[in-house]
Design an enzyme around this catalytic site. Structure first.
Site, PDB file in Angstrom:
ATOM      1  N   VAL A 153      36.708  18.478  -4.112  1.00  0.00           N
ATOM      2  CA  VAL A 153      38.032  17.883  -4.268  1.00  0.00           C
ATOM      3  C   VAL A 153      37.930  16.389  -4.589  1.00  0.00           C
ATOM      4  O   VAL A 153      37.099  15.677  -4.018  1.00  0.00           O
ATOM      5  CB  VAL A 153      38.846  18.075  -2.974  1.00  0.00           C
ATOM      6  CG1 VAL A 153      40.145  17.282  -3.024  1.00  0.00           C
ATOM      7  CG2 VAL A 153      39.136  19.546  -2.745  1.00  0.00           C
ATOM      8  N   GLY A 196      35.009  22.885  -1.494  1.00  0.00           N
ATOM      9  CA  GLY A 196      35.767  23.767  -2.387  1.00  0.00           C
ATOM     10  C   GLY A 196      34.918  24.280  -3.523  1.00  0.00           C
ATOM     11  O   GLY A 196      35.086  25.403  -3.996  1.00  0.00           O
ATOM     12  N   ILE A 419      71.553  34.270 -25.544  1.00  0.00           N
ATOM     13  CA  ILE A 419      72.324  35.511 -25.438  1.00  0.00           C
ATOM     14  C   ILE A 419      73.791  35.209 -25.741  1.00  0.00           C
ATOM     15  O   ILE A 419      74.300  34.131 -25.405  1.00  0.00           O
ATOM     16  CB  ILE A 419      72.170  36.114 -24.024  1.00  0.00           C
ATOM     17  CG1 ILE A 419      70.686  36.376 -23.712  1.00  0.00           C
ATOM     18  CG2 ILE A 419      72.963  37.407 -23.880  1.00  0.00           C
ATOM     19  CD1 ILE A 419      70.421  36.882 -22.307  1.00  0.00           C
ATOM     20  N   ALA A 459      68.211  32.108 -21.124  1.00  0.00           N
ATOM     21  CA  ALA A 459      67.660  33.296 -20.460  1.00  0.00           C
ATOM     22  C   ALA A 459      66.988  34.244 -21.438  1.00  0.00           C
ATOM     23  O   ALA A 459      66.171  35.081 -21.035  1.00  0.00           O
ATOM     24  CB  ALA A 459      68.763  34.032 -19.698  1.00  0.00           C
TER      25      ALA A 459
END
Length: 587
Positions: A153, A196, A419, A459
């Protein structure tokens, strides 16, 4: 002799497209200029770091890209998320190199630590980038390979890297999940990999190490650390200086002597870097994979028309239209396309095509005006290609469901303005039908690949196979013409400031300050929906040159058919039969 099943359905499909009559020089120049600018950014990111290619090579180390190119079959590299940098790291990336590549004829997802940058340290955004790689491997059921050189890290940004639900430890759980699914996870280990980086090393299933590599719970710096007081004063600083300069050198723990000779975690160890990569190739050869001939429906062939034509066909001007069939004719084998329910839901094109002789379902927005459509708006209505209406949503629901039933992977080519809206659209149930399409995609369990060719809006971006489908979308790409936003900047500015304009105008106030704010918002929309921003913030996984789109579709299809979780025999498929029966009915 015919070697392929069901030739009347899958061979000699209808040919689409026509030869390009005129080259749009202005459009070609604009797209190629944008691509060149992005290529410069990619080059800068790959070269950035504390180390250079020359300095690493002088130390006997290969760079991440050199390791990748030494591992994969020539010409098969499909990079992903090169410019992904949601944490705005100064290096311009998340310090990994990632993509799909073929190794000895088998496709894999490859994640390589960028050892030019802090010896491959975990920096902000890297965990999420790795999780995207594991998602791709999981959905395609292909091996995940780490070319690891991870120093752990970056301490001064640990809060952005280490904790959280999708933080630095989450990929280790994901590797365990892949192992339990029978998906190979292999790692080539170079350099020092503590903490890590150590779990990064141990979490795969096969560990191949370089002779100078190590992995450990903690690094030498932790072993030699001071007794903490909760603060540093002059006395403790001097003690640290003394220990660092004159104290015994602490060798990094977990070297080959431990993890090859003692624990046996390292399966094999090689003195040369290339030897490690050759061992990975050997274990890739052992991994499960179908010969793609098992699934081919036709002999692989190139499109009848050149990919270069796409630079003329797809306008950078978002208000101009084009012929969607001409785009598909430059992407798929033989420029052949068998269409599902042509004429019904004309705003959407759905059907079957081939890539490298393999069957894929294709869903693409049509462009241009649609006369006397949609039907729920009555006679004289005029629809706009790129927008979604009732019939198109129903057709896509049906097609997705059929392709899922027949185990046919989906390619979505998206260029949508959203839409349809208003009470007629609500009465036509578009809200429910859009969610029904999301339900159908999720229910399908099938991998899909999405291309935002130009616009991804509102959307509609979600429901047209967008990256929000975490269990289905293996990755998404865009082009130098791509823009992704909830609505166009001018529309957003009008929606946000219209009432304020009216109020100030009625009050006799100067409306110029509001106009300035509107223009500022429009400019911000333009910047934050640009192709570079789309890749930087992960809206797409890669901005791809127009003439490279087919190679990504090919990588997706070949990777899917390499090891699918389910198989539908060709003679038991319903999709092509449904298509033929529909054509007979409408005639």
């Amino acid at each position: 002799m015919n070697n392929y099943s069901m030739p009347s359905y899958f061979q000699n499909m209808p040919v689409i497209g026509k030869a390009l009559l005129n080259v749009n020089e202005e459009n070609v120049a604009e797209l190629k200029a944008r691509e060149a600018e992005l290529a410069e950014k990619v080059e800068a990111v790959l070269e950035a770091g504390q180390q250079t290619t020359e300095s690493l090579n002088a130390k006997g180390q290969m760079t991440a890209m050199q390791r990748v190119y030494s591992l994969i079959d020539q010409g098969t590299w499909c990079p992903l998320n090169t410019l992904y940098n949601p944490g705005n790291n100064k290096e311009g990336s998340t310090a990994i190199v990632k993509g799909l590549g073929r190794i000895g004829g088998k496709w894999a997802v490859i994640v390589a630590s960028d050892n030019k940058k802090l010896a491959g340290a975990w920096i902000p955004g890297q965990a999420e980038n790795i999780l995207r790689a594991t998602d791709t491997a999981k959905m395609l059921r292909i091996p995940l390979i780490y070319v690891l050189n991870c120093s752990g890290v970056k301490f001064d940004e640990q809060e952005k890297v280490y904790p959280n639900r999708r933080g630095g430890g989450t990929p280790f759980y994901r590797n365990a999940e892949l192992a339990q699914m029978g998906i190979p996870v292999l790692v080539a280990i170079y350099g020092t990999n503590p903490a890590g980086g150590g779990y990064h090393s141990i979490s795969p299933t096969i560990l191949i190490a370089h002779a100078n590599a190590n992995m450990a719970v903690g690094g030498a710096g932790i072993l030699g650390g001071m007794n903490p007081k909760g603060y540093v004063d002059h006395e403790s600083a001097m003690a640290l200086i003394e220990a660092t300069e004159n104290g015994p050198k602490v060798a990094p723990p977990g070297a080959v002597g431990v993890h090859y000779n003692e624990t046996g975690f390292f399966r094999e160890v090689y003195a040369e870097e290339q030897g490690v990569l050759e061992a990975i190739k050997k274990y890739m050869d052992y991994a499960p994979a179908y010969n793609l001939e098992y699934f081919r429906v036709d002999t692989p062939k190139e499109p009848a028309f050149a990919a270069e034509d796409l630079y003329s066909i797809v306008p950078t001007n978002q208000k101009k239209t084009y012929n969607s069939y001409e785009v598909m004719a430059r992407l798929f084998d033989g420029s052949e396309f068998s269409e599902y329910k042509k004429g019904y839901g004309p705003e959407m094109i759905t059907g079957l095509a081939k890539i490298d002789g393999l069957l894929v379902g294709v869903i693409m927005n049509a462009q241009g005006l649609l006369m006397n459509y949609p039907e729920y708006r009555g006679a004289g209505a005029m629809g706009i290609g790129g927008k979604l209406y009732r019939q198109g949503l129903i057709k896509m629901n049906e097609f997705v469901t059929l392709c899922a039933r027949d185990c046919i992977p989906l390619v979505w080519i998206q260029d949508t303005t959203g839409i349809d809206v208003g009470d007629p659209a609500e009465c036509a149930e578009l809200l429910g039908l859009g969610q029904a399409l999301i339900y159908s995609i999720q229910k399908s369990g099938m991998p899909s690949f999405e291309i935002t060719l130009r616009k991804g809006t509102a959307a509609a971006h979600y429901v047209l196979g967008g990256p929000q489908g975490n269990d289905n979308n293996v990755f998404s790409i865009g082009t130098a013409a791509s823009e992704i936003y909830v609505m166009h900047g001018e529309t957003a500015a009008a929606a946000m400031y219209a009432r304020r304009l009216v109020k100030d105008h009625k009050a006799g106030k100067d409306i110029q300050p509001i106009i300035d704010k509107m223009n500022q918002l429009i400019q911000e929309y333009a910047e934050k929906s640009s192709p570079f921003y789309c890749e930087k913030d992960g809206f797409v996984d890669k901005i791809v040159n127009m003439d490279q789109i087919r190679s990504y579709i090919k990588a997706f299809a070949c990777a899917y058919y390499q090891n699918p979780k389910a198989v539908c025999p060709f003679h038991q498929m319903l999709t092509p039969r449904t298509m033929r029966d529909y054509e007979t009915f409408v005639k």
